[in-house]
Write a protein that holds these residues in place. Structure first.
Motif, PDB file in Angstrom:
ATOM      1  N   ARG A 380      33.835   1.769  -1.914  1.00  0.00           N
ATOM      2  CA  ARG A 380      32.731   2.704  -1.669  1.00  0.00           C
ATOM      3  C   ARG A 380      31.723   2.023  -0.749  1.00  0.00           C
ATOM      4  O   ARG A 380      31.103   1.021  -1.121  1.00  0.00           O
ATOM      5  CB  ARG A 380      32.063   3.085  -2.994  1.00  0.00           C
ATOM      6  N   ILE A 381      31.602   2.545   0.465  1.00  0.00           N
ATOM      7  CA  ILE A 381      30.653   2.004   1.431  1.00  0.00           C
ATOM      8  C   ILE A 381      29.527   3.012   1.603  1.00  0.00           C
ATOM      9  O   ILE A 381      29.743   4.130   2.087  1.00  0.00           O
ATOM     10  CB  ILE A 381      31.327   1.715   2.781  1.00  0.00           C
ATOM     11  N   GLU A 382      28.343   2.620   1.169  1.00  0.00           N
ATOM     12  CA  GLU A 382      27.165   3.464   1.364  1.00  0.00           C
ATOM     13  C   GLU A 382      26.675   3.271   2.797  1.00  0.00           C
ATOM     14  O   GLU A 382      26.448   2.141   3.240  1.00  0.00           O
ATOM     15  CB  GLU A 382      26.068   3.086   0.366  1.00  0.00           C
ATOM     16  N   LEU A 383      26.520   4.378   3.510  1.00  0.00           N
ATOM     17  CA  LEU A 383      26.059   4.351   4.893  1.00  0.00           C
ATOM     18  C   LEU A 383      24.633   4.880   4.961  1.00  0.00           C
ATOM     19  O   LEU A 383      24.231   5.715   4.138  1.00  0.00           O
ATOM     20  CB  LEU A 383      26.984   5.205   5.766  1.00  0.00           C
ATOM     21  N   ILE A 384      23.867   4.398   5.924  1.00  0.00           N
ATOM     22  CA  ILE A 384      22.481   4.845   6.050  1.00  0.00           C
ATOM     23  C   ILE A 384      22.474   6.177   6.790  1.00  0.00           C
ATOM     24  O   ILE A 384      22.880   6.256   7.957  1.00  0.00           O
ATOM     25  CB  ILE A 384      21.629   3.806   6.794  1.00  0.00           C
ATOM     26  N   SER A 385      22.020   7.214   6.128  1.00  0.00           N
ATOM     27  CA  SER A 385      22.038   8.557   6.699  1.00  0.00           C
ATOM     28  C   SER A 385      20.798   8.788   7.559  1.00  0.00           C
ATOM     29  O   SER A 385      19.778   8.089   7.411  1.00  0.00           O
ATOM     30  CB  SER A 385      22.084   9.601   5.585  1.00  0.00           C
ATOM     31  N   PRO A 386      20.829   9.762   8.462  1.00  0.00           N
ATOM     32  CA  PRO A 386      19.636  10.112   9.238  1.00  0.00           C
ATOM     33  C   PRO A 386      18.443  10.466   8.347  1.00  0.00           C
ATOM     34  O   PRO A 386      17.304  10.132   8.679  1.00  0.00           O
ATOM     35  CB  PRO A 386      20.103  11.317  10.066  1.00  0.00           C
ATOM     36  N   GLU A 387      18.711  11.122   7.212  1.00  0.00           N
ATOM     37  CA  GLU A 387      17.613  11.465   6.299  1.00  0.00           C
ATOM     38  C   GLU A 387      16.958  10.202   5.743  1.00  0.00           C
ATOM     39  O   GLU A 387      15.733  10.118   5.638  1.00  0.00           O
ATOM     40  CB  GLU A 387      18.126  12.326   5.150  1.00  0.00           C
ATOM     41  N   GLN A 388      17.758   9.195   5.404  1.00  0.00           N
ATOM     42  CA  GLN A 388      17.185   7.951   4.897  1.00  0.00           C
ATOM     43  C   GLN A 388      16.381   7.242   5.976  1.00  0.00           C
ATOM     44  O   GLN A 388      15.345   6.652   5.686  1.00  0.00           O
ATOM     45  CB  GLN A 388      18.300   7.043   4.368  1.00  0.00           C
ATOM     46  N   ARG A 389      16.833   7.292   7.221  1.00  0.00           N
ATOM     47  CA  ARG A 389      16.061   6.706   8.317  1.00  0.00           C
ATOM     48  C   ARG A 389      14.704   7.398   8.444  1.00  0.00           C
ATOM     49  O   ARG A 389      13.671   6.750   8.658  1.00  0.00           O
ATOM     50  CB  ARG A 389      16.840   6.806   9.622  1.00  0.00           C
ATOM     51  N   GLN A 390      14.688   8.703   8.299  1.00  0.00           N
ATOM     52  CA  GLN A 390      13.433   9.444   8.372  1.00  0.00           C
ATOM     53  C   GLN A 390      12.505   9.086   7.210  1.00  0.00           C
ATOM     54  O   GLN A 390      11.291   8.941   7.390  1.00  0.00           O
ATOM     55  CB  GLN A 390      13.717  10.943   8.373  1.00  0.00           C
ATOM     56  N   LEU A 391      13.083   8.907   6.028  1.00  0.00           N
ATOM     57  CA  LEU A 391      12.277   8.527   4.871  1.00  0.00           C
ATOM     58  C   LEU A 391      11.693   7.130   5.051  1.00  0.00           C
ATOM     59  O   LEU A 391      10.533   6.877   4.685  1.00  0.00           O
ATOM     60  CB  LEU A 391      13.129   8.581   3.600  1.00  0.00           C
ATOM     61  N   LEU A 392      12.469   6.207   5.610  1.00  0.00           N
ATOM     62  CA  LEU A 392      11.962   4.859   5.862  1.00  0.00           C
ATOM     63  C   LEU A 392      10.818   4.887   6.867  1.00  0.00           C
ATOM     64  O   LEU A 392       9.812   4.183   6.702  1.00  0.00           O
ATOM     65  CB  LEU A 392      13.088   3.960   6.368  1.00  0.00           C
ATOM     66  N   GLN A 393      10.955   5.689   7.903  1.00  0.00           N
ATOM     67  CA  GLN A 393       9.880   5.815   8.884  1.00  0.00           C
ATOM     68  C   GLN A 393       8.630   6.425   8.253  1.00  0.00           C
ATOM     69  O   GLN A 393       7.502   5.992   8.536  1.00  0.00           O
ATOM     70  CB  GLN A 393      10.359   6.668  10.060  1.00  0.00           C
ATOM     71  N   LYS A 394       8.824   7.403   7.389  1.00  0.00           N
ATOM     72  CA  LYS A 394       7.695   8.031   6.707  1.00  0.00           C
ATOM     73  C   LYS A 394       6.979   7.026   5.806  1.00  0.00           C
ATOM     74  O   LYS A 394       5.740   6.962   5.779  1.00  0.00           O
ATOM     75  CB  LYS A 394       8.183   9.224   5.884  1.00  0.00           C
ATOM     76  N   LEU A 395       7.771   6.231   5.081  1.00  0.00           N
ATOM     77  CA  LEU A 395       7.172   5.240   4.191  1.00  0.00           C
ATOM     78  C   LEU A 395       6.445   4.165   4.991  1.00  0.00           C
ATOM     79  O   LEU A 395       5.350   3.723   4.614  1.00  0.00           O
ATOM     80  CB  LEU A 395       8.263   4.608   3.322  1.00  0.00           C
ATOM     81  N   ILE A 433       3.336  10.962  -9.775  1.00  0.00           N
ATOM     82  CA  ILE A 433       3.885   9.872  -8.983  1.00  0.00           C
ATOM     83  C   ILE A 433       3.308   9.962  -7.575  1.00  0.00           C
ATOM     84  O   ILE A 433       3.393  11.010  -6.940  1.00  0.00           O
ATOM     85  CB  ILE A 433       5.418   9.947  -8.927  1.00  0.00           C
ATOM     86  N   PRO A 434       2.697   8.904  -7.052  1.00  0.00           N
ATOM     87  CA  PRO A 434       2.133   8.946  -5.698  1.00  0.00           C
ATOM     88  C   PRO A 434       3.184   9.367  -4.667  1.00  0.00           C
ATOM     89  O   PRO A 434       4.374   9.116  -4.821  1.00  0.00           O
ATOM     90  CB  PRO A 434       1.677   7.500  -5.455  1.00  0.00           C
ATOM     91  N   GLU A 435       2.723  10.010  -3.608  1.00  0.00           N
ATOM     92  CA  GLU A 435       3.632  10.555  -2.613  1.00  0.00           C
ATOM     93  C   GLU A 435       4.493   9.474  -1.966  1.00  0.00           C
ATOM     94  O   GLU A 435       5.692   9.676  -1.736  1.00  0.00           O
ATOM     95  CB  GLU A 435       2.847  11.297  -1.525  1.00  0.00           C
ATOM     96  N   ASN A 436       3.876   8.313  -1.666  1.00  0.00           N
ATOM     97  CA  ASN A 436       4.687   7.283  -1.012  1.00  0.00           C
ATOM     98  C   ASN A 436       5.762   6.745  -1.953  1.00  0.00           C
ATOM     99  O   ASN A 436       6.859   6.378  -1.518  1.00  0.00           O
ATOM    100  CB  ASN A 436       3.815   6.156  -0.453  1.00  0.00           C
ATOM    101  N   TYR A 437       5.481   6.716  -3.264  1.00  0.00           N
ATOM    102  CA  TYR A 437       6.504   6.261  -4.195  1.00  0.00           C
ATOM    103  C   TYR A 437       7.594   7.319  -4.355  1.00  0.00           C
ATOM    104  O   TYR A 437       8.764   6.991  -4.563  1.00  0.00           O
ATOM    105  CB  TYR A 437       5.899   5.912  -5.557  1.00  0.00           C
ATOM    106  N   GLN A 438       7.233   8.584  -4.258  1.00  0.00           N
ATOM    107  CA  GLN A 438       8.243   9.638  -4.270  1.00  0.00           C
ATOM    108  C   GLN A 438       9.180   9.490  -3.068  1.00  0.00           C
ATOM    109  O   GLN A 438      10.385   9.708  -3.172  1.00  0.00           O
ATOM    110  CB  GLN A 438       7.570  11.011  -4.257  1.00  0.00           C
ATOM    111  N   THR A 439       8.596   9.144  -1.915  1.00  0.00           N
ATOM    112  CA  THR A 439       9.417   8.900  -0.726  1.00  0.00           C
ATOM    113  C   THR A 439      10.370   7.751  -0.973  1.00  0.00           C
ATOM    114  O   THR A 439      11.554   7.799  -0.617  1.00  0.00           O
ATOM    115  CB  THR A 439       8.525   8.591   0.487  1.00  0.00           C
ATOM    116  N   TYR A 440       9.856   6.717  -1.603  1.00  0.00           N
ATOM    117  CA  TYR A 440      10.675   5.544  -1.930  1.00  0.00           C
ATOM    118  C   TYR A 440      11.827   5.937  -2.859  1.00  0.00           C
ATOM    119  O   TYR A 440      12.982   5.556  -2.626  1.00  0.00           O
ATOM    120  CB  TYR A 440       9.771   4.502  -2.580  1.00  0.00           C
ATOM    121  N   LEU A 441      11.550   6.721  -3.891  1.00  0.00           N
ATOM    122  CA  LEU A 441      12.594   7.138  -4.819  1.00  0.00           C
ATOM    123  C   LEU A 441      13.657   7.979  -4.121  1.00  0.00           C
ATOM    124  O   LEU A 441      14.844   7.900  -4.447  1.00  0.00           O
ATOM    125  CB  LEU A 441      11.988   7.938  -5.979  1.00  0.00           C
TER     126      LEU A 441
END
Length: 478
Positions: A380-395, A433-441
């Motif tokens: 099982r190889i977890e790949l970084i999705s475009p959505e996760q990239r957007q969440l990282l940028q948001k955080l 839960i603070p918004e930035n922590y929700q982004t993290y989750l």
């Protein structure tokens, strides 16, 4: 000990040759009933768009029952409301050398009908890592452990961890300990012979019983495949990375491979890829596929379709129907319900046997024929999705509050305890839960590794402040 070579197990002869030679057995002794041994488990890695494995993936959201054993007592330090968890996968959280997770291998035993209970020894090694959690009793070993010098330090491809279960009694009428953990109950739903392991040391409390032998581990070594993203055409480029396993022109065939994307709304898209053959060559592309799915390829109904396809692949490889069901049910949430883009594949047996060698033996008076050993591992190889990239940028761009006072208001509810254990399905905490922590989750199971990797490559004050506030620092071994 009688050693039998069944008609369909001749290819496994080499695995047991050392036992035969050691016991001085001849062809005349190779007759009698056959013990079937079935094993399943998962090798998991997190890879970025270049196909590089990201470290620190030993954070776990599938905690084990408290009765399970650990490689080292220090790793059992519990998490509290005022201290971050330091024990995940039996290793201090965010270990910088953990790039591989060996998740929940279980070993079942199927003796011939009406055979009375008998005893065997079982040993397993992990080349390039530690075997960190296990049940029942076993004798663990890792560099420095027997000298009382083990310190969760460096893991390299040359690191060797092992477990030995001695005098495993197969076939007694016994039951495992009580638990409500789904990750433990699902593997029990298999018609196999129960096992009992007697106390290994004076510190143990009698024998321990279960429906299977269980273990977990972490490592620092490549998985069989490397998945990169081609920028111009946005396609996944799949290459083999088995050079340290395949020798002398040896080949490894992967006859089951699926690209899966799970959205946050539960819709699933998947694509079955054609079988491939991997050699020691690590540069050549062995398969390509589109990195994305069209909107009309997503459906909640696809979950059952995908499960059925993988279930059939597992039974085709030799697992019994109930064993394949137990495997998929154990990892139902992590495989199919956790949002993310991931590649599943059936790990070639030659790779499993080289990286995770398994041996079974018994005393001379035991009429055991451990020749039909079937090991079915999922990669099982977890790949970084475009959505996760957007969440990282948001955080990273977040300028919100990093006040962690809300953690102190969680209380002692079941949801709060699940949250502290690192689970993603903790429920309603009863506090905002603070918004930035929700982004993290929302980053998913490997959010810790993703955040630290992003900060290493693209450091920002926002991410630095978030990491500091929530003590998400990488573990620093001595």
């Amino acid at each position: 000990m009688a050693i039998c070579i069944s008609h369909h197990s001749r290819s496994l002869f080499a695995s047991f040759l050392f036992v035969l030679l050691g016991l001085g057995l001849t062809d005349a002794a190779w007759a009698g009933p056959v013990l079937e041994v079935h094993e399943w488990g998962t090798f998991t890695a997190l890879q970025n768009e270049s196909g590089d494995a990201l470290p620190g993936i030993n954070i776990d959201d599938e905690p084990l029952p408290a009765f399970c054993h650990n490689l080292h007592p220090w790793a059992l330090e519990p998490a509290t409301a005022t201290r971050r968890p330091v024990d995940m996968k039996g290793v201090p959280a965010r270990h910088p050398w953990v790039t591989l997770r060996l998740e929940t291998p279980v070993i079942y035993f199927h003796p011939p009908a009406n055979m009375p209970p008998f005893s065997i020894d079982v040993a397993v090694q992990l080349h390039g890592g530690w075997l960190t959690e296990f049940y029942p009793h076993a004798e663990p070993d890792a560099p420095g452990l027997k000298r009382n010098e083990f310190n969760f330090g460096a893991i390299t491809p040359d690191t060797l961890g092992s477990l030995t279960w001695r005098d495993v009694q197969v076939g007694a009428d016994v039951r495992g300990p009580q638990t409500s953990e789904h990750v433990w109950l699902a593997p029990r739903a298999v018609r196999s012979a129960p096992i009992t392991v007697p106390s290994q040391t004076k510190k143990d409390h009698g024998s321990e019983s279960e429906q299977f032998l269980f273990y977990r581990g972490v490592g620092n070594r490549p998985v069989p495949l490397r998945v990169g993203t081609s920028v111009p055409d946005h396609r996944l480029r799949i290459r083999g990375q088995c050079a340290d396993v395949l020798k002398g022109g040896q080949l490894a065939r992967i006859d089951g491979m699926w690209l899966v994307d799970v959205r946050r709304d539960g819709a699933v898209a998947y694509r079955a890829l054609a079988p491939i053959t991997v050699t020691a060559d690590t540069d050549s592309t062995v398969a390509t596929t589109d990195a994305a799915f069209a909107p009309d390829e997503y459906s909640v109904a696809h979950l059952d379709d995908l499960r059925a396809i993988i279930h059939r692949a597992l039974t085709d490889r030799g697992l019994n129907e109930d064993e394949a069901t137990a495997m998929l049910e154990t990892w139902k949430r992590a495989y199919f319900q956790s949002p993310g883009l991931r590649l599943f594949f059936l790990v070639p047996r030659v790779w499993t046997d080289a990286v995770l060698p398994l041996t079974i033996s018994g005393p001379a008076e035991t009429p055991v024929c451990a020749t039909d050993v079937n090991r079915v591992m999922m990669g099982r190889i977890e790949l970084i999705s475009p959505e996760q990239r957007q969440l990282l940028q948001k955080l990273a761009a977040s300028s919100g509050s990093n006040d962690t006072g809300w953690l102190g208001r969680l209380g002692d509810s079941a949801a709060a305890q699940h949250f502290r254990e690192g689970r993603s399905n903790f429920g309603d905490l009863g506090v905002k839960i603070p918004e930035n922590y929700q982004t993290y989750l929302a980053l998913g199971r490997f959010r810790n590794a993703l955040v630290l990797a992003e900060q290493r490559v693209h450091p920002t004050p926002g991410l630095a402040a978030f990491i500091k506030a929530y003590a998400l620092y990488e573990y620093h071994p001595e």
